[in-house]
Motif scaffolding. Structure first.
Motif, PDB file in Angstrom:
ATOM      1  N   GLN A  88      27.407  -9.219 -17.144  1.00 38.91           N
ATOM      2  CA  GLN A  88      26.618  -8.748 -16.007  1.00 38.91           C
ATOM      3  C   GLN A  88      25.731  -9.837 -15.407  1.00 38.91           C
ATOM      4  OE1 GLN A  88      24.552  -4.896 -16.107  1.00 38.91           O
ATOM      5  NE2 GLN A  88      25.402  -4.591 -18.151  1.00 38.91           N
ATOM      6  N   CYS A  89      25.271 -10.762 -16.219  1.00 36.42           N
ATOM      7  CA  CYS A  89      24.253 -11.729 -15.795  1.00 36.42           C
ATOM      8  C   CYS A  89      24.645 -12.460 -14.514  1.00 36.42           C
ATOM      9  CB  CYS A  89      24.016 -12.744 -16.910  1.00 36.42           C
ATOM     10  SG  CYS A  89      22.842 -14.032 -16.459  1.00 36.42           S
ATOM     11  N   LEU A  90      23.689 -12.495 -13.557  1.00 40.21           N
ATOM     12  CA  LEU A  90      23.913 -13.142 -12.265  1.00 40.21           C
ATOM     13  C   LEU A  90      23.348 -14.557 -12.238  1.00 40.21           C
ATOM     14  CD1 LEU A  90      22.824 -10.143 -10.007  1.00 40.21           C
ATOM     15  CD2 LEU A  90      25.161 -10.797 -10.633  1.00 40.21           C
ATOM     16  N   SER A  91      22.790 -14.985 -13.353  1.00 35.84           N
ATOM     17  CA  SER A  91      22.244 -16.335 -13.451  1.00 35.84           C
ATOM     18  C   SER A  91      21.093 -16.573 -12.482  1.00 35.84           C
ATOM     19  CB  SER A  91      23.357 -17.361 -13.210  1.00 35.84           C
ATOM     20  OG  SER A  91      23.033 -18.601 -13.743  1.00 35.84           O
ATOM     21  N   CYS A  92      20.284 -15.522 -12.241  1.00 39.24           N
ATOM     22  CA  CYS A  92      19.185 -15.652 -11.274  1.00 39.24           C
ATOM     23  C   CYS A  92      18.013 -16.435 -11.847  1.00 39.24           C
ATOM     24  CB  CYS A  92      18.720 -14.275 -10.813  1.00 39.24           C
ATOM     25  SG  CYS A  92      17.820 -13.343 -12.072  1.00 39.24           S
ATOM     26  N   GLY A  93      17.916 -16.497 -13.171  1.00 35.41           N
ATOM     27  CA  GLY A  93      16.844 -17.255 -13.804  1.00 35.41           C
ATOM     28  C   GLY A  93      15.531 -16.508 -13.944  1.00 35.41           C
ATOM     29  N   GLY A  94      15.481 -15.271 -13.500  1.00 37.71           N
ATOM     30  CA  GLY A  94      14.234 -14.506 -13.570  1.00 37.71           C
ATOM     31  C   GLY A  94      13.716 -14.362 -14.990  1.00 37.71           C
ATOM     32  N   CYS A  95      14.595 -14.054 -15.904  1.00 37.88           N
ATOM     33  CA  CYS A  95      14.184 -13.862 -17.297  1.00 37.88           C
ATOM     34  C   CYS A  95      13.714 -15.180 -17.907  1.00 37.88           C
ATOM     35  CB  CYS A  95      15.330 -13.278 -18.106  1.00 37.88           C
ATOM     36  SG  CYS A  95      16.841 -14.267 -18.067  1.00 37.88           S
ATOM     37  N   VAL A  96      14.349 -16.263 -17.516  1.00 35.70           N
ATOM     38  CA  VAL A  96      13.975 -17.580 -18.034  1.00 35.70           C
ATOM     39  C   VAL A  96      12.524 -17.886 -17.659  1.00 35.70           C
ATOM     40  CG1 VAL A  96      14.470 -20.058 -17.942  1.00 35.70           C
ATOM     41  CG2 VAL A  96      16.349 -18.403 -17.853  1.00 35.70           C
ATOM     42  N   SER A  97      12.157 -17.526 -16.423  1.00 32.87           N
ATOM     43  CA  SER A  97      10.820 -17.823 -15.920  1.00 32.87           C
ATOM     44  C   SER A  97       9.736 -17.011 -16.613  1.00 32.87           C
ATOM     45  CB  SER A  97      10.751 -17.527 -14.415  1.00 32.87           C
ATOM     46  OG  SER A  97      11.709 -18.273 -13.721  1.00 32.87           O
ATOM     47  N   VAL A  98      10.021 -15.755 -16.936  1.00 30.81           N
ATOM     48  CA  VAL A  98       8.953 -14.879 -17.448  1.00 30.81           C
ATOM     49  C   VAL A  98       8.789 -14.908 -18.959  1.00 30.81           C
ATOM     50  CG1 VAL A  98       9.107 -13.295 -15.484  1.00 30.81           C
ATOM     51  CG2 VAL A  98      10.455 -12.837 -17.555  1.00 30.81           C
ATOM     52  N   CYS A  99       9.761 -15.372 -19.685  1.00 27.20           N
ATOM     53  CA  CYS A  99       9.648 -15.325 -21.148  1.00 27.20           C
ATOM     54  C   CYS A  99       8.475 -16.188 -21.623  1.00 27.20           C
ATOM     55  CB  CYS A  99      10.935 -15.804 -21.814  1.00 27.20           C
ATOM     56  SG  CYS A  99      10.791 -15.821 -23.619  1.00 27.20           S
ATOM     57  N   PRO A 100       7.504 -15.593 -22.327  1.00 28.45           N
ATOM     58  CA  PRO A 100       6.315 -16.329 -22.763  1.00 28.45           C
ATOM     59  C   PRO A 100       6.599 -17.324 -23.881  1.00 28.45           C
ATOM     60  CG  PRO A 100       6.268 -14.121 -23.678  1.00 28.45           C
ATOM     61  CD  PRO A 100       7.446 -14.164 -22.730  1.00 28.45           C
ATOM     62  N   LYS A 101       7.753 -17.208 -24.505  1.00 22.59           N
ATOM     63  CA  LYS A 101       8.085 -18.092 -25.624  1.00 22.59           C
ATOM     64  C   LYS A 101       9.187 -19.096 -25.294  1.00 22.59           C
ATOM     65  CE  LYS A 101       6.329 -17.595 -29.076  1.00 22.59           C
ATOM     66  NZ  LYS A 101       5.033 -18.173 -29.529  1.00 22.59           N
ATOM     67  N   ASP A 102       9.558 -19.172 -24.019  1.00 28.53           N
ATOM     68  CA  ASP A 102      10.660 -20.058 -23.617  1.00 28.53           C
ATOM     69  C   ASP A 102      11.902 -19.832 -24.479  1.00 28.53           C
ATOM     70  OD1 ASP A 102       9.360 -21.270 -21.503  1.00 28.53           O
ATOM     71  OD2 ASP A 102       8.445 -22.802 -22.796  1.00 28.53           O
ATOM     72  N   ALA A 103      12.165 -18.559 -24.748  1.00 31.17           N
ATOM     73  CA  ALA A 103      13.289 -18.235 -25.630  1.00 31.17           C
ATOM     74  C   ALA A 103      14.605 -18.093 -24.870  1.00 31.17           C
ATOM     75  CB  ALA A 103      12.995 -16.931 -26.381  1.00 31.17           C
ATOM     76  N   ILE A 104      14.532 -18.081 -23.527  1.00 31.75           N
ATOM     77  CA  ILE A 104      15.753 -17.873 -22.742  1.00 31.75           C
ATOM     78  C   ILE A 104      16.077 -19.115 -21.922  1.00 31.75           C
ATOM     79  CG2 ILE A 104      16.989 -16.297 -21.205  1.00 31.75           C
ATOM     80  CD1 ILE A 104      14.803 -14.255 -21.607  1.00 31.75           C
ATOM     81  N   SER A 105      17.329 -19.484 -21.950  1.00 32.58           N
ATOM     82  CA  SER A 105      17.785 -20.606 -21.132  1.00 32.58           C
ATOM     83  C   SER A 105      19.116 -20.218 -20.503  1.00 32.58           C
ATOM     84  CB  SER A 105      17.951 -21.854 -22.008  1.00 32.58           C
ATOM     85  OG  SER A 105      18.808 -21.574 -23.101  1.00 32.58           O
ATOM     86  N   LEU A 106      19.504 -20.966 -19.488  1.00 30.03           N
ATOM     87  CA  LEU A 106      20.798 -20.710 -18.861  1.00 30.03           C
ATOM     88  C   LEU A 106      21.824 -21.647 -19.475  1.00 30.03           C
ATOM     89  CD1 LEU A 106      19.908 -20.274 -15.077  1.00 30.03           C
ATOM     90  CD2 LEU A 106      20.324 -18.491 -16.776  1.00 30.03           C
ATOM     91  N   LYS A 107      22.874 -21.056 -20.001  1.00 30.09           N
ATOM     92  CA  LYS A 107      23.973 -21.847 -20.571  1.00 30.09           C
ATOM     93  C   LYS A 107      25.254 -21.396 -19.904  1.00 30.09           C
ATOM     94  CE  LYS A 107      22.070 -22.854 -25.127  1.00 30.09           C
ATOM     95  NZ  LYS A 107      22.262 -22.741 -26.584  1.00 30.09           N
ATOM     96  N   ASN A 108      25.977 -22.322 -19.345  1.00 30.37           N
ATOM     97  CA  ASN A 108      27.222 -21.989 -18.652  1.00 30.37           C
ATOM     98  C   ASN A 108      27.008 -20.876 -17.637  1.00 30.37           C
ATOM     99  OD1 ASN A 108      28.684 -23.878 -20.220  1.00 30.37           O
ATOM    100  ND2 ASN A 108      28.827 -22.387 -21.885  1.00 30.37           N
ATOM    101  N   LEU A 109      25.886 -20.965 -16.910  1.00 25.66           N
ATOM    102  CA  LEU A 109      25.540 -20.009 -15.860  1.00 25.66           C
ATOM    103  C   LEU A 109      25.329 -18.585 -16.367  1.00 25.66           C
ATOM    104  CD1 LEU A 109      27.795 -21.246 -12.915  1.00 25.66           C
ATOM    105  CD2 LEU A 109      25.378 -21.732 -13.339  1.00 25.66           C
ATOM    106  N   ARG A 110      24.914 -18.475 -17.633  1.00 28.26           N
ATOM    107  CA  ARG A 110      24.546 -17.170 -18.175  1.00 28.26           C
ATOM    108  C   ARG A 110      23.267 -17.342 -18.979  1.00 28.26           C
ATOM    109  NH1 ARG A 110      27.777 -16.057 -14.993  1.00 28.26           N
ATOM    110  NH2 ARG A 110      29.697 -14.880 -15.204  1.00 28.26           N
ATOM    111  N   ALA A 111      22.411 -16.309 -18.924  1.00 30.13           N
ATOM    112  CA  ALA A 111      21.189 -16.373 -19.716  1.00 30.13           C
ATOM    113  C   ALA A 111      21.529 -16.241 -21.196  1.00 30.13           C
ATOM    114  CB  ALA A 111      20.238 -15.261 -19.285  1.00 30.13           C
TER     115      ALA A 111
END
Ligand code: SF4
Ligand code: SF4
Length: 63
Positions: free
Chosen positions: A12-35
């Motif tokens: 489902q992931c659209l690779s918008c990066g929204g989750c990457v920005s809000v995570c307080p622990k920097d636990a999310i990154s985009l890999k191969n255009l997916r969170a």
């Protein structure tokens, strides 16, 4: 009992990066255009779950 951790539905992931920005622990990154969630860093705050515009992140129990 370990808290559930964030899990991205990569189909489902659209690779918008929204989750990457809000995570307080920097636990999310985009890999191969997916969170991708680093479960070791995730503190189960669910901010990313509530941020994803398409509901592609859910909390998943971990062993
Ligand atoms: S639940 Fe919180 S800590 Fe875990 S990946 Fe989402 S925003 Fe980051
Ligand atoms: S907020 Fe949702 S759609 Fe955007 S990158 Fe994160 S998981 Fe993918």
């Amino acid at each position: 009992m370990v808290k559930p951790k964030a899990k991205v539905d990569e189909e489902q992931c659209l690779s918008c990066g929204g989750c990457v920005s809000v995570c307080p622990k920097d636990a999310i990154s985009l890999k191969n255009l997916r969170a991708y969630v680093d479960k070791e860093k995730c503190i189960s705050c669910e901010i990313c779950v509530n941020t994803c515009p398409i509901g592609a992140i859910n909390m998943e129990a971990v062993d």
